[in-house]
Design an enzyme around this catalytic site. Structure first.
Site, PDB file in Angstrom:
ATOM      1  N   GLU A 118       0.810  -1.216   0.000  1.00  0.00           N
ATOM      2  CA  GLU A 118       0.000   0.000   0.000  1.00  0.00           C
ATOM      3  C   GLU A 118       0.848   1.274   0.000  1.00  0.00           C
ATOM      4  OE1 GLU A 118      -0.667  -2.661   1.795  1.00  0.00           O
ATOM      5  OE2 GLU A 118      -2.642  -3.262   1.072  1.00  0.00           O
ATOM      6  N   HIS A 175      -9.244  -5.600  11.054  1.00  0.00           N
ATOM      7  CA  HIS A 175      -9.938  -5.477   9.766  1.00  0.00           C
ATOM      8  C   HIS A 175     -11.358  -4.950   9.935  1.00  0.00           C
ATOM      9  CE1 HIS A 175      -6.643  -8.232   8.938  1.00  0.00           C
ATOM     10  NE2 HIS A 175      -6.773  -7.978   7.659  1.00  0.00           N
TER      11      HIS A 175
END
Length: 326
Positions: A60, A129
């Site tokens: 990322e 998450h």
């Protein structure tokens, strides 16, 4: 009007904008050959080819940085994060580069880049998450934060975000991709920074965004037979915030409940509560109430997970507290 799924509305927005402007490209993990982790980019690789729909490694910090650099030299990237939880790996790029380059360069560079992907809790994805990160990004000057609650808003807001010359944090509801809804036919956009009254009412205003809008509307319909008439207002854009419409609604009803999936301390709801309290002090018939996610990392256990996010029962109880019915 045609009825489409939330994911299809997002797909249409990207496809229409990529057809309109060949400087726009999509990049992220599995956006191409796999059609996206949630199938939001389905068919875009076949339509636009590998130079404009680009699969990346799991890195990322790297591909967010590439998107920023591409925007600085005149392209208009859409960077898909598989989940906004992974954006934390790229936080330095988002906070120190995307948010600041336009100002630090004295306006020599614009940053027309959209960072989009799912956020919030899902189904047993556990603490790392299942995070609502909008308060983090909204805290950073230089970033706009958009959170659509239905297919119509998802398409119209994403098209506006792609056309904006500033970096946009576009957070989609992780459990909303299958939600169906009507969208206008033909070309349309929805301006950033403009809230919407999702339901008119006179007794109390519920302010919520993303999946909390759906919950607020459900509770409003559930309480209507009891004679409780709730107005639901969706900011749609967290920053810039359409404070004027929120204040107008609360001045009309005299009572306010803020629904937020994120954590309570320093949350978006805290900022809104301050602004409502300041602007509506003489109009309020009760203190502003907040119902938020639990102040703890999200448990994996299904039953505990359900207890950590606002639900209908707790929302109804909060509504009745604000109305002094309990």
């Amino acid at each position: 009007m045609p009825t489409v799924a939330y994911r299809e509305a997002l797909n249409q927005a990207m496809a229409e904008e990529m057809e309109r402007d060949d400087r726009i490209f999509l990049m992220g993990e599995e956006v191409g050959h796999y059609n996206g982790a949630y199938k939001v980019s389905k068919g875009l690789l076949d339509k636009f080819g590998e130079k404009r729909v680009i699969d990346t490694p799991i890195a990322e910090g790297g591909f967010v940085g590439v998107g920023i650099g591409a925007a600085m030299v005149g392209l208009r990237p859409i960077i898909e994060l598989m989940t906004w939880n992974f954006s934390l790996v790229a936080a330095d790029q988002l906070i120190n580069n995307a948010a600041k380059i336009r100002q630090m360069s004295g306006g020599q560079f614009t940053l027309p880049v959209v960072f989009r992907g799912p956020g919030g809790s899902a189904h047993q994805l556990a603490a790392q998450h299942s995070q609502s990160t909008e308060a983090l990004w909204a805290h950073i000057p230089g970033l706009k934060v958009v959170m659509p609650a239905n297919p119509k808003d998802a398409k119209g807001l994403l098209k506006s975000a792609i056309r904006d010359d500033n970096p946009i944090v576009f957070i989609e509801g992780e459990v909303m991709y299958g939600d169906q809804g009507e969208i206008p036919e033909g070309e349309y956009t929805i301006p950033l920074g403009v809230a919407e009254v999702k339901r008119q009412g006179k007794d109390l205003t519920i302010i919520g965004w993303s999946k909390m809008v759906k919950l607020a509307l459900q509770v409003a319909e559930q309480l209507a037979p009891e004679g409780i008439d709730i107005e639901v207002v969706d900011p749609r854009t967290i920053r810039p915030l359409d404070e004027a419409l929120l204040v107008q609604s609360v001045k009309k009803t005299g009572r306010c409940l803020i629904l937020e999936e994120g954590w309570p301390f320093n949350g978006v709801g805290a900022e809104i509560a301050y602004r409502i309290g300041k602007a509506c002090f003489d109009d309020l018939d009760a203190p502003v109430e907040r119902l938020t996610g639990a102040d703890m990392p999200m448990p994996y256990n299904h039953h505990l997970e359900a207890m950590c996010v606002p639900d209908a029962a707790r929302t109804i109880a909060a509504v009745k507290r604000v109305l002094y019915l309990e």
